[in-house]
Design a protein around this motif. Sequence first.
Motif, PDB file in Angstrom:
ATOM      1  N   SER A 144       9.468  51.387   9.099  1.00 48.33           N
ATOM      2  CA  SER A 144       8.684  52.601   8.853  1.00 48.33           C
ATOM      3  C   SER A 144       9.113  53.277   7.555  1.00 48.33           C
ATOM      4  N   THR A 203      17.076  47.810  10.466  1.00 45.34           N
ATOM      5  CA  THR A 203      16.544  47.059  11.614  1.00 45.34           C
ATOM      6  C   THR A 203      16.285  45.632  11.129  1.00 45.34           C
ATOM      7  N   THR A 261       9.084  41.875   1.605  1.00 37.95           N
ATOM      8  CA  THR A 261       7.677  41.494   1.450  1.00 37.95           C
ATOM      9  C   THR A 261       6.929  42.414   0.487  1.00 37.95           C
TER      10      THR A 261
HETATM   11  P1  NAD Z   1      11.176  51.850  12.694  1.00 38.05           P
HETATM   12  O1  NAD Z   1      11.481  51.765  11.256  1.00 38.05           O
HETATM   13  O2  NAD Z   1       9.976  52.655  13.102  1.00 38.05           O
HETATM   14  O3  NAD Z   1      12.453  52.402  13.457  1.00 38.05           O
HETATM   15  C1  NAD Z   1      12.373  52.752  14.830  1.00 38.05           C
HETATM   16  C2  NAD Z   1      13.347  53.881  15.137  1.00 38.05           C
HETATM   17  O4  NAD Z   1      14.682  53.384  15.078  1.00 38.05           O
HETATM   18  C3  NAD Z   1      13.286  55.043  14.144  1.00 38.05           C
HETATM   19  O5  NAD Z   1      13.454  56.237  14.837  1.00 38.05           O
HETATM   20  C4  NAD Z   1      14.465  54.767  13.245  1.00 38.05           C
HETATM   21  O6  NAD Z   1      14.951  55.929  12.614  1.00 38.05           O
HETATM   22  C5  NAD Z   1      15.459  54.188  14.220  1.00 38.05           C
HETATM   23  N1  NAD Z   1      16.466  53.325  13.604  1.00 38.05           N
HETATM   24  C6  NAD Z   1      16.263  52.365  12.670  1.00 38.05           C
HETATM   25  N2  NAD Z   1      17.428  51.753  12.372  1.00 38.05           N
HETATM   26  C7  NAD Z   1      18.386  52.333  13.134  1.00 38.05           C
HETATM   27  C8  NAD Z   1      19.769  52.141  13.263  1.00 38.05           C
HETATM   28  N3  NAD Z   1      20.433  51.175  12.594  1.00 38.05           N
HETATM   29  N4  NAD Z   1      20.447  52.935  14.112  1.00 38.05           N
HETATM   30  C9  NAD Z   1      19.799  53.876  14.851  1.00 38.05           C
HETATM   31  N5  NAD Z   1      18.468  54.102  14.763  1.00 38.05           N
HETATM   32  C10 NAD Z   1      17.784  53.333  13.914  1.00 38.05           C
HETATM   33  O7  NAD Z   1      11.017  50.410  13.371  1.00 38.05           O
HETATM   34  P2  NAD Z   1      10.835  48.944  12.747  1.00 38.05           P
HETATM   35  O8  NAD Z   1      10.537  48.086  13.899  1.00 38.05           O
HETATM   36  O9  NAD Z   1      11.963  48.609  11.859  1.00 38.05           O
HETATM   37  O10 NAD Z   1       9.562  49.080  11.821  1.00 38.05           O
HETATM   38  C11 NAD Z   1       8.259  49.067  12.347  1.00 38.05           C
HETATM   39  C12 NAD Z   1       7.233  49.343  11.260  1.00 38.05           C
HETATM   40  O11 NAD Z   1       7.444  48.455  10.166  1.00 38.05           O
HETATM   41  C13 NAD Z   1       5.797  49.111  11.717  1.00 38.05           C
HETATM   42  O12 NAD Z   1       4.973  50.133  11.212  1.00 38.05           O
HETATM   43  C14 NAD Z   1       5.439  47.775  11.104  1.00 38.05           C
HETATM   44  O13 NAD Z   1       4.055  47.623  10.890  1.00 38.05           O
HETATM   45  C15 NAD Z   1       6.231  47.801   9.824  1.00 38.05           C
HETATM   46  N6  NAD Z   1       6.539  46.474   9.273  1.00 38.05           N
HETATM   47  C16 NAD Z   1       6.039  46.166   8.067  1.00 38.05           C
HETATM   48  C17 NAD Z   1       6.325  44.930   7.494  1.00 38.05           C
HETATM   49  C18 NAD Z   1       5.798  44.609   6.135  1.00 38.05           C
HETATM   50  O14 NAD Z   1       6.070  43.539   5.599  1.00 38.05           O
HETATM   51  N7  NAD Z   1       5.056  45.493   5.516  1.00 38.05           N
HETATM   52  C19 NAD Z   1       7.135  44.010   8.178  1.00 38.05           C
HETATM   53  C20 NAD Z   1       7.635  44.358   9.422  1.00 38.05           C
HETATM   54  C21 NAD Z   1       7.339  45.600   9.963  1.00 38.05           C
END
Ligand code: NAD
Length: 360
Positions: free
Chosen positions: A101, A123, A130
């Motif tokens: 995000s 994460t 990408t």
């Molecule tokens: P996210 O970034 O939404 O994180 C989820 C929650 O976890 C948030 O509250 C964040 O602050 C928390 N968090 C993250 N890392 C943490 C850590 N180490 N310790 C504690 N809390 C932590 O979740 P995500 O799954 O990483 O990302 C999902 C989003 O990314 C979606 O919108 C998806 O479409 C997008 N995405 C895009 C691509 C691309 O290539 N454009 C690829 C994969 C995902």
Amino acid sequence: MIALPTRAFAYEPLPGRVLFGAGSRKQLPEEADRAGVRRLLVLSTPEQRDTAATVAAPLGDRVAGTFDRATMHVPIEVAHAAREEAARTGADGFLAIGGGSTVGLAKAVALVSPLPILAVPTTYAGSEMTPIFGITENGRKTTGRDPRVLPRIVIYDPELTLTLPAALGAASGLNAIAHAVEALYAPDASPIVSLMAEESIRAFAAALPRVVAAPDDLAARSEALYGAWLAGSVLGSVGMGLHHKLCHTLGGTFDLPHAQTHAVILPHAISYNAPFAASALAGAARALGVASSSEVSAALFDLSRALGAPASLAAIGMPRDGLDRAADLACATPYPNPRPLVRDEIRELLQRAFDGTRPD
Ligand code: NAD
């Protein structure tokens, strides 16, 4: 004598510098110098505001400002606000500290203000590797590819993933494995991509059970983040198929959580495709330690269950009466996939995912 393959492929590596290792975040100041940036706008979610401030602290006055309103799927209003903050602070680059995000928000800003992005992923989502961006307006997420949004420098520091809750780590890891599995049968796959994809699945299959059992195991966290780098790299290089289309449809139309949706759908999408992608999925079979491609979907299901990830669409809020619509939407526009899409069979796939049935 073993038959040798007749190869034909295209491969175009993406630019970008990757730094990997425990404590590597401490090299941010040197990396900012290398990128030639003096005024970084630091981006994070509200939950990771303090982490971002700590990670960015050694940059001193190279931090021009902070914006901590990153949220899932990059709402256009948030992107506008971040763009205004970048202009107001005179930022000459973006520092994204967080998951998909936060990296996604940096990309949405860089799309209209083409400045370098430095990414510190926390994460396994893989967005940092990408050139894919996504922005949500009026409840509709539009995605695209643009080389300007590909981060210039990515710093993978597994110490920053120690706080990732085990449940989210499991779902995020399965989300990343999905990039790697679909990369194996992508029409534009190449030997390098396949090697990276197989190694990614192997690393995750070894690391994720340890991450869940002992969340403070830094070696396991490191191996999982290594898998995430590889998975993100292949996601950035090749097109995705049925699995990603289903997850995009379910997430966008029914507002299901991103990583958890991937975790539920993956075994079922691979079960559907496996008979049409047997040789490509041999790499996944090797990586998961099973004898043949036909066992990959059950192995992924078992891994997901062992990690305690959600087992069914029902468990993550999918309405039962939405399954028909989801099947229609997933089949609406043609896209490359090893197995042709048959609407009624996709509907059955979704039913099995809804119920959480183990693939044969
Ligand atoms: P996210 O970034 O939404 O994180 C989820 C929650 O976890 C948030 O509250 C964040 O602050 C928390 N968090 C993250 N890392 C943490 C850590 N180490 N310790 C504690 N809390 C932590 O979740 P995500 O799954 O990483 O990302 C999902 C989003 O990314 C979606 O919108 C998806 O479409 C997008 N995405 C895009 C691509 C691309 O290539 N454009 C690829 C994969 C995902």
